[in-house]
Design an enzyme around this catalytic site. Sequence first.
Site, PDB file in Angstrom:
ATOM      1  N   GLU A  41       8.157   6.080  -7.524  1.00 24.88           N
ATOM      2  CA  GLU A  41       7.574   6.373  -5.441  1.00 24.88           C
ATOM      3  C   GLU A  41       9.418   7.245  -5.359  1.00 24.88           C
ATOM      4  O   GLU A  41      10.242   6.205  -5.313  1.00 24.88           O
ATOM      5  CB  GLU A  41       6.842   4.960  -4.881  1.00 24.88           C
ATOM      6  CG  GLU A  41       6.230   4.745  -5.741  1.00 24.88           C
ATOM      7  CD  GLU A  41       4.616   5.967  -5.319  1.00 24.88           C
ATOM      8  OE1 GLU A  41       4.975   6.628  -3.704  1.00 24.88           O
ATOM      9  OE2 GLU A  41       3.854   5.736  -5.352  1.00 24.88           O
ATOM     10  N   ARG A  71      -5.852   0.590   5.630  1.00 27.16           N
ATOM     11  CA  ARG A  71      -7.222  -0.004   5.073  1.00 27.16           C
ATOM     12  C   ARG A  71      -8.016  -0.793   5.653  1.00 27.16           C
ATOM     13  O   ARG A  71      -8.548  -0.378   5.686  1.00 27.16           O
ATOM     14  CB  ARG A  71      -7.167   1.224   3.762  1.00 27.16           C
ATOM     15  CG  ARG A  71      -8.533   1.773   3.179  1.00 27.16           C
ATOM     16  CD  ARG A  71      -8.203   2.080   2.129  1.00 27.16           C
ATOM     17  NE  ARG A  71      -8.369   1.449   1.727  1.00 27.16           N
ATOM     18  CZ  ARG A  71      -9.330   0.055   0.518  1.00 27.16           C
ATOM     19  NH1 ARG A  71     -10.045   0.308   1.417  1.00 27.16           N
ATOM     20  NH2 ARG A  71      -8.672  -0.829  -0.428  1.00 27.16           N
ATOM     21  N   CYS A 130       2.777  -1.964   0.227  1.00 29.74           N
ATOM     22  CA  CYS A 130       2.718  -1.631  -0.743  1.00 29.74           C
ATOM     23  C   CYS A 130       4.599  -0.492   0.316  1.00 29.74           C
ATOM     24  O   CYS A 130       6.165  -0.552  -0.813  1.00 29.74           O
ATOM     25  CB  CYS A 130       2.385  -0.945  -1.984  1.00 29.74           C
ATOM     26  SG  CYS A 130       1.265  -1.731  -3.000  1.00 29.74           S
ATOM     27  N   HIS A 147       4.594   2.233  -8.610  1.00 32.77           N
ATOM     28  CA  HIS A 147       2.892   2.134  -8.678  1.00 32.77           C
ATOM     29  C   HIS A 147       2.051   2.052  -9.599  1.00 32.77           C
ATOM     30  O   HIS A 147       2.515   2.542 -10.761  1.00 32.77           O
ATOM     31  CB  HIS A 147       2.252   2.741  -7.598  1.00 32.77           C
ATOM     32  CG  HIS A 147       1.903   2.331  -6.327  1.00 32.77           C
ATOM     33  ND1 HIS A 147       2.447   3.218  -5.078  1.00 32.77           N
ATOM     34  CD2 HIS A 147       1.850   1.564  -5.656  1.00 32.77           C
ATOM     35  CE1 HIS A 147       2.142   2.842  -4.587  1.00 32.77           C
ATOM     36  NE2 HIS A 147       1.518   1.607  -4.229  1.00 32.77           N
TER      37      HIS A 147
END
Length: 215
Positions: free
Chosen positions: A78, A88, A141, A165
Amino acid sequence: MKVLVTGFDPFGSDKINPAIEAVKKLPDTIKGAKIIKLEIPTVFNKSAQVVHQAIVKEQPDYVLNVGQAGGRSALTPERVAININDGRIPDNDGYQPLDEPIQPDGDTAYFTQLPIKAMAKAIRAAGLPAIVSNTAGTYVCNHIFYQVQYMRTKEFPKLKAGFIHIPFLPEQVITRPNQPSMALADIVKGLTAAIGAIVERDGQSDIKAVEGQNH
């Protein structure tokens, strides 16, 4: 040299998380660097505390946080962490922040100090798919990625840190038709290659390579 590598515990409906399973299987040393392995909770308000304690205790040169990205078929270092919590789903403590800043006095975003392009290249050289990602999401994350960057600006200026990831494991996609997965042994192989690139590029800037994306 010390590299602190963290992996999250299972969350949501999953009984396994490839992040901690892969971290546990990493070698104890990679290219001469000592690998410190740490399980962290998938909890907004606890994960950073656990990592902070480990940084204080171990004084690592690098921190690499590892997390699951369901739906991705490649290992994805990332580039940037953003200052937002927007869950979420609830975390493992049942907390679901919506549009909340992670640190009110923190920067809007922080870029990683890790050689993400060299990492992606090393993973591909090991025979596995890898691309640089420009979004770590807005769940735990991204939260831990941002929090470690915030820590280094406030307390640990010599620390270099970042996030990668990884895909689902095959057993996680049995009830998720058409979702990509990767064998645990391959994830471990890819992470080992990525960490090797971090060690090899110590004291140098990242390589110049095409990793940009249109969208």
